[in-house]
Design an enzyme around this catalytic site. Structure first.
Site, mmCIF file in Angstrom:
data_model
loop_
_atom_site.group_PDB
_atom_site.id
_atom_site.type_symbol
_atom_site.label_atom_id
_atom_site.label_comp_id
_atom_site.label_asym_id
_atom_site.label_seq_id
_atom_site.Cartn_x
_atom_site.Cartn_y
_atom_site.Cartn_z
ATOM 1 N N LYS A 22 0.850 -1.201 0.000
ATOM 2 C CA LYS A 22 0.000 0.000 0.000
ATOM 3 C C LYS A 22 0.888 1.254 0.000
ATOM 4 C CE LYS A 22 -1.637 1.652 4.038
ATOM 5 N NZ LYS A 22 -1.331 3.056 4.342
ATOM 6 N N ASN A 23 1.902 1.255 0.844
ATOM 7 C CA ASN A 23 2.702 2.478 1.018
ATOM 8 C C ASN A 23 3.719 2.698 -0.084
ATOM 9 O OD1 ASN A 23 1.192 3.027 3.245
ATOM 10 N ND2 ASN A 23 2.736 2.388 4.731
ATOM 11 N N CYS A 116 -5.340 12.341 12.249
ATOM 12 C CA CYS A 116 -5.195 10.884 12.254
ATOM 13 C C CYS A 116 -5.049 10.446 13.714
ATOM 14 C CB CYS A 116 -3.935 10.571 11.455
ATOM 15 S SG CYS A 116 -3.709 8.857 11.138
ATOM 16 N N ARG A 121 0.334 14.713 12.146
ATOM 17 C CA ARG A 121 0.860 14.372 10.817
ATOM 18 C C ARG A 121 1.217 15.660 10.066
ATOM 19 N NH1 ARG A 121 -0.819 9.077 9.554
ATOM 20 N NH2 ARG A 121 0.949 9.029 8.138
ATOM 21 N N PRO A 122 2.217 16.421 10.520
ATOM 22 C CA PRO A 122 2.542 17.698 9.878
ATOM 23 C C PRO A 122 3.134 17.496 8.477
ATOM 24 C CG PRO A 122 4.235 17.121 11.458
ATOM 25 C CD PRO A 122 3.149 16.084 11.594
ATOM 26 N N ILE A 123 3.198 18.577 7.713
ATOM 27 C CA ILE A 123 3.865 18.493 6.400
ATOM 28 C C ILE A 123 4.872 19.639 6.242
ATOM 29 C CG2 ILE A 123 1.961 17.265 5.272
ATOM 30 C CD1 ILE A 123 1.225 19.921 3.902
ATOM 31 N N ASP A 124 5.390 20.121 7.374
ATOM 32 C CA ASP A 124 6.349 21.243 7.309
ATOM 33 C C ASP A 124 7.591 20.886 6.488
ATOM 34 O OD1 ASP A 124 6.551 19.525 9.727
ATOM 35 O OD2 ASP A 124 8.446 20.594 9.980
ATOM 36 N N LEU A 125 8.022 19.626 6.584
ATOM 37 C CA LEU A 125 9.231 19.228 5.836
ATOM 38 C C LEU A 125 8.951 19.137 4.336
ATOM 39 C CD1 LEU A 125 10.457 16.475 8.323
ATOM 40 C CD2 LEU A 125 11.372 18.797 8.070
ATOM 41 N N ASP A 309 4.813 0.843 11.983
ATOM 42 C CA ASP A 309 3.590 0.182 11.480
ATOM 43 C C ASP A 309 3.458 -1.242 11.981
ATOM 44 O OD1 ASP A 309 3.611 1.792 8.206
ATOM 45 O OD2 ASP A 309 3.110 2.492 10.219
ATOM 46 N N ARG A 401 -8.464 -0.546 4.728
ATOM 47 C CA ARG A 401 -7.629 0.478 4.086
ATOM 48 C C ARG A 401 -6.290 -0.103 3.675
ATOM 49 N NH1 ARG A 401 -7.248 6.164 6.946
ATOM 50 N NH2 ARG A 401 -6.007 6.350 5.068
#
Ligand code: EPZ
Length: 434
Positions: A22-23, A116, A121-125, A309, A401
């Site tokens: 999936k990933n 989540c 779950r940041p997206i700063d990077l 995970d 999922r």
């Protein structure tokens, strides 16, 4: 809604095949947007997250077709640089659309990924990587707006508070492959899913060096061609079957299981009495030693460290191992939603900061439990396989999922597990839970 009914106590025996990852597949769907030509993805798992991603690409104007049980065809000749909020908010991985849209179209409008239960779950990077390549990034009404008419290669550092970022690295790579000049990505994630993404991009004509390392070097090219790519097996699914064998004291072969994809997980299993041997490059055998399970210790880290995970599923195994086990989360420090549900099954677990301390050895007993997220669902099912009596796992849409035909594959190994309508749950349980 549907539930799983599990009757525990059966040793799992036989062979099972892990589906495609999936990933890996989710970023690969996004990567297909980098070319105006058609791409074919093979060995794609049949999951709700995959169907979500296909729907998003359709909404963006791509032609997307499932041409076989595990094969998808994507023709992104006409796409717009924005993704629909209703779909994006349901799946964090849709953030992977940023890189290819910025790379191919010089702009992107992606709603901030939703919250989540496993943690922040940041997206700063991700954003910093785009800015390093000359993009202007704004957050307006919950939408990340990126303008990058003059995208160019640059040096990027991807390390964050919790180490490298997988989808952040994927976005940086996908933005850089068409950016004029050289891009270096330091502290890049080197998960097998990133290696698979780089393999597809090379197949499309990208110029990438350092694949599989923490330092990736990219020379931007003019354009990329479509390609045919086979998704790697799902290492987390494969390891989940290994844990199912271990927790039931069975013996299982997992096709698609690769020792080189499992990193520190293999060492932790060997140390607690679970033998994992390679039968071939793409198959592992799993068996618990005669003298049974021993307590374990693991700290989750980016690859090749112990995978976050697998933390919840390993917690279920630790409930069976005599003595005190400690599992520490260094990636998502609050990823312990499975613990209260395991306590309902008689587990003895306490939480100390980012660690769970499990006093194993007392038998688990079946109970009605509630899934909260993808990997917690798998943990509860594993516990049910080992518990005395019946376990009813609710909200298994979380499981769907990320696990393809999970109950069918477990049945193939001898497990007594059934997918039933929620109405089949004994009313007594329902009363307790309402
Ligand atoms: C990927 O998520 C996986 N999802 C996750 O699997 C997995 O748990 C995670 O990597 C870690 O291995 C997909 O690949 C679709 P991250 P990703 O960005 O890439 C921090 C599952 O169960 N961070 O690597 O979104 C963040 O807070 C899912 O299959 C920043 O600080 O995760 C976290 O602590 C769950 N800033 C850590 O990095 C950023 O900009 C790892 O997050 C991005 C991340």
């Amino acid at each position: 809604m549907e539930v799983f009914r599990i009757r525990g106590g059966r040793k799992l025996e036989g062979a099972v095949t892990a589906s495609g990852s999936k990933n890996a597949a989710l970023p690969l769907f996004a990567a297909s947007l980098l070319s105006s030509e058609e791409s074919i993805l093979e060995n794609v798992p049949d999951l709700s997250d995959i169907r979500f991603m296909a729907e998003i690409l359709l909404e963006m104007g791509a032609e997307v077709e499932k041409t076989g049980p595990t094969t998808w065809k994507i023709n992104p000749s006409q796409i717009v640089p924005c993704a629909p909020y209703e779909l994006v908010r349901k799946m964090r991985a849709s953030v992977c659309l940023l890189g290819p849209l910025v790379g191919r179209l010089g702009k992107a409008e992606i709603p901030m990924p939703g919250g989540c239960v496993i943690g922040n779950r940041p997206i700063d990077l991700h954003i910093r990587a785009m800015q390093r390549m000359g993009a202007e990034v704004e957050l307006k009404a919950g939408v990340v707006q990126v303008n990058a008419e003059n995208l160019r290669g640059n040096s990027i550092f991807m390390g964050g508070r919790h180490g490298s970022t997988v989808t952040g690295t994927a976005n940086a790579i996908m933005a850089a492959v068409l950016a004029p000049g050289k891009t270096t990505i330091d502290s890049a994630a080197c998960e097998p899913e990133i290696t698979d993404l780089c393999a597809m991009l090379r197949n499309m004509g990208a110029n990438i060096e350092g694949i599989g390392s923490h330092m990736i070097e990219i020379e931007g090219v003019e354009s990329l061609r479509g390609c045919r790519h086979r998704v790697i097996p799902d290492r987390i699914e494969a390891a989940t079957y290994a844990l199912a064998a271990a927790i039931t004291g069975g013996e299982v072969c997992v096709r698609g299981g690769r020792l080189d994809h499992l990193g520190a997980f293999v060492n932790v299993m060997n140390a607690c009495g679970v033998r994992i041997d390679a039968q071939s490059e793409n198959e592992i055998s799993v068996k618990t030693n005669e003298d049974g399970l021993r307590s374990l210790e693991a700290i989750t880290l980016p690859y090749p460290g112990f995978p976050t995970d697998l933390q919840a599923q390993t917690c279920a195994l630790a409930c069976k191992a005599k003595g005190l086990s400690i599992l520490t989360e260094r990636v998502y420090p609050s990823r312990f939603m499975h613990v209260p549900e395991l306590l309902r099954m008689g587990a003895e677990i306490s939480l100390e900061g980012a660690s769970s301390i499990i006093r194993g050895g007392t038998p688990l007993t079946g109970a009605p439990v509630m899934a909260s997220d993808l990997r917690a669902s798998a943990a509860l099912i594993l516990a049910g396989l080992a518990a005395e009596g019946e376990t009813w796992v609710q909200r298994i849409y979380h499981l769907d999922r990320g696990y393809d035909a999970f109950e069918k594959k477990l049945q193939g190994l001898g497990a007594e597990v059934e997918r039933l309508p929620e109405s089949e749950m004994p009313s007594a349980f329902g009363a307790q839970l309402s």
